[in-house]
Design an enzyme around this catalytic site. Structure first.
Site, PDB file in Angstrom:
ATOM      1  N   ASP A 297       0.745  -1.290  -0.046  1.00  0.00           N
ATOM      2  CA  ASP A 297       0.056  -0.004  -0.073  1.00  0.00           C
ATOM      3  C   ASP A 297       0.852   1.323  -0.019  1.00  0.00           C
ATOM      4  O   ASP A 297       1.894   1.363   0.842  1.00  0.00           O
ATOM      5  CB  ASP A 297      -1.026   0.088   1.115  1.00  0.00           C
ATOM      6  CG  ASP A 297      -1.927   1.369   1.219  1.00  0.00           C
ATOM      7  OD1 ASP A 297      -2.608   1.660   0.193  1.00  0.00           O
ATOM      8  OD2 ASP A 297      -2.103   2.019   2.063  1.00  0.00           O
TER       9      ASP A 297
ATOM     10  N   ASP B 204      -8.343   4.838   5.229  1.00  0.00           N
ATOM     11  CA  ASP B 204      -6.886   5.230   5.104  1.00  0.00           C
ATOM     12  C   ASP B 204      -6.326   6.303   5.568  1.00  0.00           C
ATOM     13  O   ASP B 204      -5.791   7.312   5.053  1.00  0.00           O
ATOM     14  CB  ASP B 204      -7.079   5.357   3.346  1.00  0.00           C
ATOM     15  CG  ASP B 204      -5.645   5.594   2.685  1.00  0.00           C
ATOM     16  OD1 ASP B 204      -4.659   5.129   3.396  1.00  0.00           O
ATOM     17  OD2 ASP B 204      -5.559   6.069   1.748  1.00  0.00           O
TER      18      ASP B 204
END
Lengths: 427, 309
Positions: A154, A307
């Protein structure tokens, strides 16, 4: 023994298909029933949950805790406090730290640190590729043994489809889901905002929707080829929703998640060059938002997350091009999703929202969480779904302040977070 | 005209009203006379300090601002990216705050990042004048273009202006589009489809990929420099093909109406976007633009500098 009784709450436990006004008993850090109570009533902690939702502790499977390496932005300790303040008892942290957790010892360090100082459960992910460089596989089997719940690069995206294919095949052997940040580097280039009207108007380099969709499509093909789950992180475009919907209808093991800023804000928000709106993937158009919301409503997008991406003020207080991407979200995400999805748009009900924050991530990651079953760890979140509150960034538990939602009034929030039977946060 | 100037900063033309744009042009008109006098200096900004802060290289715009400031009797300091502390890792914000601590009154900023002038304007008491930010805006260039058109044609409204070349990466194009549309012109953008995406139509302009169709109808053609040194190769195959499809060659110039103005913000690439003879021809107002730039920048410094005090 320690015992707590949460009285008169509306217990919503999607894992057991429960939705009823009742009491919930917690004894010695576990969910239990009446028969386990041996304490005299005077020693039982009483919590009045009248008019509150009592649900399994929420899971945010996409959080950046910045440790090791960037503790000026956030630490495992401060990030865990922010999680507790947002109603989360389990968070999954991403591997773009320094050093990168592409080895078992860094994973061990994170787990040690978390068990020493984090007030909620912190589950690490491991890197897919060494140093997140997208070239050589990290020792995924050793990472699995060290206790990662998934692998992901990520913040980066493996561009070489062959490397990604072998990673997924290998992950299947050790039973780890693969999470992917979907970004085609050639198509995106130096893009900083959604390619569309506002990028054209402002002369900012555009990040086209196709830059996400090309990788979503790649992941669908590889999930099918390898017959193994790939989870697409923070999806933002109408095209991605359509691709995932079609693939899931064919039974492919593909899934997707949504962050609150991607449905709360359009790219119009960037017009004053405020870097608190700079996020990757970028804020998109209303058409994309509508598609994401439909995707949430019909189950195409099954997981909600933040996030949470903390950055220090001095890092964000620079030219738009130069600022780092990211928005913090742990302390606003539940409020935003309740406000938008449940109250304003009425696209999902409370039970589904809770399910998307509990059962869905627990199933994908195969973790023992997200349920109020007897014997489960006593992770419980109390939510006041009707409470109107004002976002006060200056009062956040997070070490960072990079939120564009300062001053917003939201309806619904967590009012108490219980982790392992202990109240770790309370409004 | 009843308009009064109330802005301490000039960040772009998108935020200005038609009245405000006209007010700057009127003010520039008064300053243009000053340039023809024997004593070319007025005391309007005497005692004020202007900092030319050019984080991205520029000769023409910086010189024009410097001269404009001298003519208004301001004290001027020039700082370029190479001589600034930015090369030592200082942030733009800190550099600017240091300049303000030295009591700079006006900061003229050229920067490669879109939005950098607004970033500083929100944080400083000093006036911030945008001298070009990334591909965003270059308001004084557009104002001098508008001034030149109005001077030559007596009006802007109703004229058909073609802006030709690299529109996507051009701050000159964006500021011109905003200014021209506010003053009632019709705007057609011309260039390769990779550099003139259709998204621009949503701004209220027309887009054409056939220069020969546009030239006969234009009252003004504004040619933008092809910034081949800054571009990734995939935007167009090469200069030869660019000239063939979009260059204002001598042959093509014959398609223009006799009174059509030929403009260019400079620096020109002779033989690329414009033929050398055409650049020097009777229809060309390229050097008038430079002269008018001085008057327009005097007007902008005078108006914004007056508010900042």
């Amino acid at each position: 023994m320690s015992a707590t009784i949460i009285r008169n709450g509306r217990v919503i436990d999607p894992a057991n298909k429960r939705d009823e006004i009742t009491d919930l008993l917690l004894v010695d850090g576990k969910i239990t029933d009446q028969s386990a109570i041996r304490s005299p009533p005077s020693e039982i902690e009483q919590i009045d949950a009248s008019n509150l939702i009592v649900c399994p502790g929420l899971i945010d499977m996409h959080v950046h805790l910045r440790e090791p390496g960037f503790s000026h932005k956030e630490t495992i300790e401060s990030g865990a406090r922010a999680a507790a303040a947002g109603g989360f008892t389990t968070i999954v942290c991403m591997p773009n730290t320094s050093p990168v957790p592409d080895n078992p010892s860094t994973i061990a360090w994170i787990k040690d640190r978390a068990s020493a100082i984090a007030c909620v459960k912190v589950l690490p992910t491991g890197a897919i590729s060494k140093n997140l460089a997208g070239e050589e596989l990290a020792p995924i089997g050793s990472l699995a043994q060290a206790g990662v719940v998934a692998i992901t690069d990520d913040g980066h995206c493996i561009q070489n489809h062959e490397v990604m294919r072998r990673a997924v095949e290998y992950a299947r052997m050790v039973n780890l889901p693969v999470l992917d940040h979907c970004q085609d580097y050639n198509l995106v280039g130096n893009g900083v905002v959604h390619e569309g009207y506002w990028s054209t108007l402002l002369g900012l380099p555009g990040w086209p929707a196709a830059g996400e969709e090309a990788i979503v499509m790649r992941n669908i093909l590889l999930a099918e080829l390898c017959d193994h789950p790939i989870h697409c992180q923070h999806l933002t475009t109408a095209g991605s929703v359509r691709l995932v919907r079609e693939a899931r209808a064919r039974g492919i093991k593909i899934s997707g998640e949504v962050c609150p800023h991607h449905i709360a804000l359009t790219d119009e928000a960037i017009q004053n060059f405020d870097t608190n709106y700079k996020v990757n993937p970028p804020l998109r158009s209303q058409t994309d938002i509508d598609a994401l919301v439909e995707g949430i409503a019909d189950g195409t997008l099954s997981i909600l997350c933040s996030d949470h991406a903390p950055h220090a003020d001095f890092e964000k207080e620079v030219e738009f091009d130069a600022a780092p991407f990211g928005i913090i979200g742990l302390e606003t995400e539940l409020g935003l999703f309740l406000d938008l999805l449940v109250h304003k748009l009425r696209k999902i009900d409370l039970a589904r929202l809770i399910e998307m924050y509990t059962v869905e991530p627990a199933r994908l990651l195969k973790i023992d969480a997200g349920t109020l079953s007897i014997g489960a760890r006593a992770d419980v979140t109390l939510i006041d779904s009707e409470l109107e509150w004002k976002v006060r960034v200056d009062q956040f538990e997070s070490a960072s302040r990079n939120s564009p939602f300062s001053g917003w009034t939201l309806k619904g929030r967590a009012v108490r977070t219980i982790a392992g039977g202990k109240t770790v946060w309370k409004l | 005209m009843t308009t009064r100037w109330t802005r301490k900063d000039l960040l772009g033309l998108r935020e200005l009203s038609a009245d405000e744009i006209n007010f700057v042009l009127e003010t520039a008109n008064a300053f243009k006379q000053v340039g023809t006098r024997e004593i070319k200096k007025v005391p309007a900004l005497r005692g004020k300090t202007l900092v030319n802060f050019f984080v991205e290289p520029s000769t023409r715009t910086r010189t024009s601002f410097e001269l404009a400031a001298f003519r208004l009797s301001a004290d001027v300091i020039n700082i370029s990216a190479m001589t600034s502390s930015l090369t030592k890792g200082e942030t733009l914000k800190d550099t600017a705050r240091n300049l303000e601590a030295l009591h700079a009154d006006i900061l003229v900023l050229r920067h490669s990042s879109a939005g950098a002038p607004q970033f500083l304007a929100n944080r400083l008491k000093a006036s911030v004048i945008n001298a070009g930010d990334g591909a965003h805006e270059h308001p004084t260039q557009a104002l001098l273009d508008l001034y030149t058109i109005r001077e030559r044609r007596g009006k802007i409204a109703g004229l058909h202006v073609a802006i030709i070349g690299d529109i996507l990466f051009s701050r000159v194009a964006r500021s011109n589009i905003f200014g021209l549309l506010k003053l009632g012109a019709r705007v057609t953008l011309v260039g390769p489809s990779t550099l003139v995406p259709h998204e621009f139509e949503k701004l209220g302009v027309e887009v054409s990929y056939r220069i020969d169709d546009v030239l006969p109808k234009a009252d003004v053609v504004n040619l933008l420099r092809i910034q081949h040194e800054r571009q990734r190769r995939e935007y167009f195959p090469g200069l030869g093909e660019y000239i063939r499809l979009f260059g204002l060659t001598k042959e093509r110039a014959k398609l223009l109406k006799p009174d059509c103005l030929i403009m260019h913000p400079g620096p020109i690439n002779r033989g690329v976007e414009i033929d050398s003879e055409v650049a020097d021809g009777l229809q060309s107002v390229i050097l008038n633009q430079v002269t008018n730039g001085l008057a327009v920048r005097m007007a902008v410094l005078y108006l914004c500098g007056g508010i900042a005090s």
